[in-house]
Design a protein around this motif. Structure first.
Motif, short mmCIF file in Angstrom:
data_model
loop_
_atom_site.label_atom_id
_atom_site.label_comp_id
_atom_site.label_asym_id
_atom_site.label_seq_id
_atom_site.Cartn_x
_atom_site.Cartn_y
_atom_site.Cartn_z
N ILE A 70 -3.70 18.60 10.94
CA ILE A 70 -2.66 18.92 10.01
C ILE A 70 -1.45 18.49 10.83
CG2 ILE A 70 -1.19 20.32 8.89
CD1 ILE A 70 -3.48 22.13 8.20
N ALA A 71 -0.54 17.76 10.60
CA ALA A 71 0.70 17.38 11.25
C ALA A 71 1.98 17.22 10.37
CB ALA A 71 0.32 16.04 12.07
N ALA A 72 3.07 17.37 10.86
CA ALA A 72 4.48 17.38 10.25
C ALA A 72 4.79 16.07 10.82
CB ALA A 72 5.29 18.50 10.48
N VAL A 73 5.14 15.17 9.93
CA VAL A 73 5.57 13.63 10.29
C VAL A 73 6.73 13.23 9.42
CG1 VAL A 73 3.41 13.26 11.22
CG2 VAL A 73 3.74 12.55 8.89
N PRO A 74 7.56 12.25 9.87
CA PRO A 74 8.41 11.56 8.88
C PRO A 74 7.53 11.02 7.76
CG PRO A 74 8.66 10.72 11.13
CD PRO A 74 7.47 11.54 11.29
N THR A 75 8.33 11.06 6.79
CA THR A 75 7.74 10.98 5.32
C THR A 75 7.09 9.37 5.17
OG1 THR A 75 9.20 12.28 4.00
CG2 THR A 75 7.71 10.54 2.99
N ASN A 76 7.80 8.36 5.75
CA ASN A 76 7.51 6.90 5.80
C ASN A 76 6.16 7.04 6.66
OD1 ASN A 76 9.50 7.04 8.03
ND2 ASN A 76 8.64 4.98 8.26
N LEU A 77 6.13 7.69 7.71
CA LEU A 77 4.94 7.63 8.79
C LEU A 77 3.66 7.87 7.95
CD1 LEU A 77 3.71 6.84 11.37
CD2 LEU A 77 4.23 9.19 12.13
N ALA A 78 3.84 8.87 7.04
CA ALA A 78 2.62 9.22 6.14
C ALA A 78 2.18 8.07 5.42
CB ALA A 78 3.00 10.42 5.56
N ALA A 79 2.83 7.19 4.97
CA ALA A 79 2.51 6.03 4.11
C ALA A 79 1.93 5.13 5.18
CB ALA A 79 3.66 5.48 3.64
N VAL A 80 2.60 4.97 6.22
CA VAL A 80 2.03 4.10 7.31
C VAL A 80 0.53 4.42 7.74
CG1 VAL A 80 2.30 3.12 9.50
CG2 VAL A 80 4.21 3.25 8.19
N THR A 128 14.05 3.93 8.23
CA THR A 128 14.59 5.02 7.45
C THR A 128 16.22 5.00 7.10
OG1 THR A 128 12.63 5.89 6.95
CG2 THR A 128 14.45 7.02 5.88
N PRO A 129 16.88 5.41 8.29
CA PRO A 129 18.27 5.62 8.06
C PRO A 129 19.24 4.43 7.59
CG PRO A 129 17.65 6.48 9.98
CD PRO A 129 16.29 5.91 9.65
N GLU A 130 18.79 3.03 8.06
CA GLU A 130 19.38 2.01 7.59
C GLU A 130 19.03 1.56 6.11
OE1 GLU A 130 19.45 -3.11 8.41
OE2 GLU A 130 18.03 -1.82 9.69
N TYR A 131 17.94 1.79 5.63
CA TYR A 131 17.57 1.67 4.33
C TYR A 131 18.29 2.63 3.63
CZ TYR A 131 13.91 -0.83 7.20
OH TYR A 131 13.28 -1.69 8.02
N VAL A 132 18.12 3.74 3.76
CA VAL A 132 18.86 4.52 2.87
C VAL A 132 20.41 4.55 2.91
CG1 VAL A 132 19.78 7.10 2.86
CG2 VAL A 132 17.21 6.48 3.36
N ASP A 295 10.93 -1.95 -0.80
CA ASP A 295 11.65 -3.02 -1.12
C ASP A 295 12.36 -3.48 -0.06
OD1 ASP A 295 10.51 -2.86 -3.60
OD2 ASP A 295 12.22 -1.76 -4.42
N ALA A 296 13.01 -2.33 0.96
CA ALA A 296 13.87 -3.01 2.01
C ALA A 296 13.06 -3.57 3.13
CB ALA A 296 14.67 -1.83 2.48
N ASP A 297 11.98 -3.11 3.28
CA ASP A 297 11.07 -3.77 4.45
C ASP A 297 9.60 -3.20 4.29
OD1 ASP A 297 9.70 -4.77 6.47
OD2 ASP A 297 11.22 -4.14 7.98
N PRO A 298 8.81 -3.94 3.88
CA PRO A 298 7.17 -3.41 3.68
C PRO A 298 6.61 -2.89 4.85
CG PRO A 298 7.51 -5.53 2.37
CD PRO A 298 8.87 -5.40 3.12
N ARG A 299 7.23 -3.20 5.98
CA ARG A 299 6.63 -2.58 7.25
C ARG A 299 6.93 -1.08 7.25
NH1 ARG A 299 9.03 -6.83 11.44
NH2 ARG A 299 10.74 -6.36 9.84
N SER A 300 7.87 -0.84 6.74
CA SER A 300 8.47 0.75 6.99
C SER A 300 7.47 1.55 6.21
CB SER A 300 9.79 0.81 6.28
OG SER A 300 9.79 0.54 4.79
N VAL A 301 6.55 1.39 5.18
CA VAL A 301 5.56 2.01 4.87
C VAL A 301 4.14 1.48 4.95
CG1 VAL A 301 7.00 2.82 2.83
CG2 VAL A 301 5.65 0.67 2.41
N GLY A 302 4.17 0.67 5.92
CA GLY A 302 2.60 0.16 6.38
C GLY A 302 2.05 -1.08 5.59
N GLY A 303 3.13 -1.78 5.29
CA GLY A 303 2.83 -3.18 4.70
C GLY A 303 2.57 -3.28 3.20
#
Length: 314
Positions: A70-80, A128-132, A295-303
């Motif tokens: 189990i791990a606590a991670v940034p939300t976008n890293l979960a998608a990656v 994430t900060p830039e895209y937000v 939408d901002a950058d597909p790489r931010s969620v793993g492509g």
């Protein structure tokens, strides 16, 4: 009495987990993403082996190697990670909403539109900060009239602001609290979580700014369903305890190495938006948020966008 009851419940849940089976390996990042776990850490009686990491790369490696259950991670890293492992992880819960704030040396900024014509110094370019920030500026119709200067590190930007070389800055907690303790003429002008959520609602989506979550390896979820449920119950109680008594939670955060200083942690916790969101509510708010990032950058969620199987809905 209510606070004591919550802490006792956390302790009892942890003890019951210890009696139930083998030790669960849990990884967390230092800082806001790990704060919600402090009650579980304190109540741990051999049921969990906690590892704290200073950067997401260490947690990623632990998940990929199977050394983290189990791990606590940034939300976008979960998608990656979900995309990188072909469905090898599940998102169990959202644990942290946005921790980004815009600070101002002055009293001019009270809404997003007040940023028009100004220069914002920020960190998190290409993430994430830039895209937000771009999403909020675009939704407010002022993106072309705002200049954003990016600085590589949070500490470097905080130093510039402390020296009076940056009057408007966007930083995450706990850097916000640290900076305001050093420079009392700075104030929190805007909460990016509120701005993002309002912009999403205005755009007709239920997206919420969610910067932290709890994940587990899919194999662990499938093989140890009772351990997953026990951890989530303990975590829910822990998150409630953090919000009910930030001072006690801050002491635990320092004790367990989640935050370096209890005084800073106590002031920062109310701004960290510690939550516990699961099930359909989690899925329905996170998918639109991930879409904004994609939408901002597909790489931010793993492509590509992850599918809905990423979410643990039991």
């Amino acid at each position: 009495m209510k606070r004591i009851a919550i802490l006792i419940a956390v302790l009892m849940l942890a003890v019951s987990c210890a009696a139930a089976g083998e030790t669960v390996n849990v990884y967390a990042l230092q800082g806001p993403t790990g704060i919600g776990m402090t009650g579980v850490m304190e109540g741990n009686e051999g049921s969990y082996d906690f590892t704290l990491a200073g950067a997401p790369d260490a947690v990623t490696a632990a998940i990929l190697s199977g050394s983290a259950d189990i791990a606590a991670v940034p939300t976008n890293l979960a998608a990656v990670l979900y995309n990188k492992t072909n469905g090898g992880i599940r998102m169990l819960a959202v644990n942290t909403l946005g921790v980004l704030y815009i600070l101002e040396n002055g009293e001019e900024i009270t809404c997003a539109e007040d940023l028009a014509g100004k220069t914002i110094y920020a960190t998190g370019q290409g993430s994430t900060p830039e895209y937000v920030l771009n999403y909020v500026l675009e939704s407010s119709g002022i993106r072309d009239s705002v200049t954003v200067e990016y600085v590589g590190e949070h500490a470097a930007l905080a130093a510039l602001a402390a020296e009076g070389k940056a009057d408007i800055v966007m930083l995450p907690e706990p850097y916000v609290t640290n900076l305001m303790m050093k420079k009392d003429d700075l104030r929190i002008a805007l909460d990016m979580t509120e701005l993002f959520n309002n912009a999403a609602a205005a755009n007709g989506t239920p997206a919420i700014l969610s910067m932290g979550c709890v994940i587990a390896r899919t194999e662990f979820v499938e093989n140890e369903p009772e351990s997953v449920q026990a951890f989530l119950k303990a975590y829910e109680q822990s998150a409630a305890q953090v919000n009910a008594d930030p001072a006690a939670a801050a002491r635990l955060a320092e004790k367990h190495g989640v935050m370096p200083n209890a005084g800073v942690a106590e002031m920062a916790i109310p701004n960290c938006h510690i939550v516990y969101i699961t099930g359909e509510e989690m899925k329905n708010s996170i998918m639109p948020f991930l879409q904004v990032l994609c939408d901002a950058d597909p790489r931010s969620v793993g492509g590509k966008m992850p599918d809905e199987d990423m979410f643990y809905l039991k």
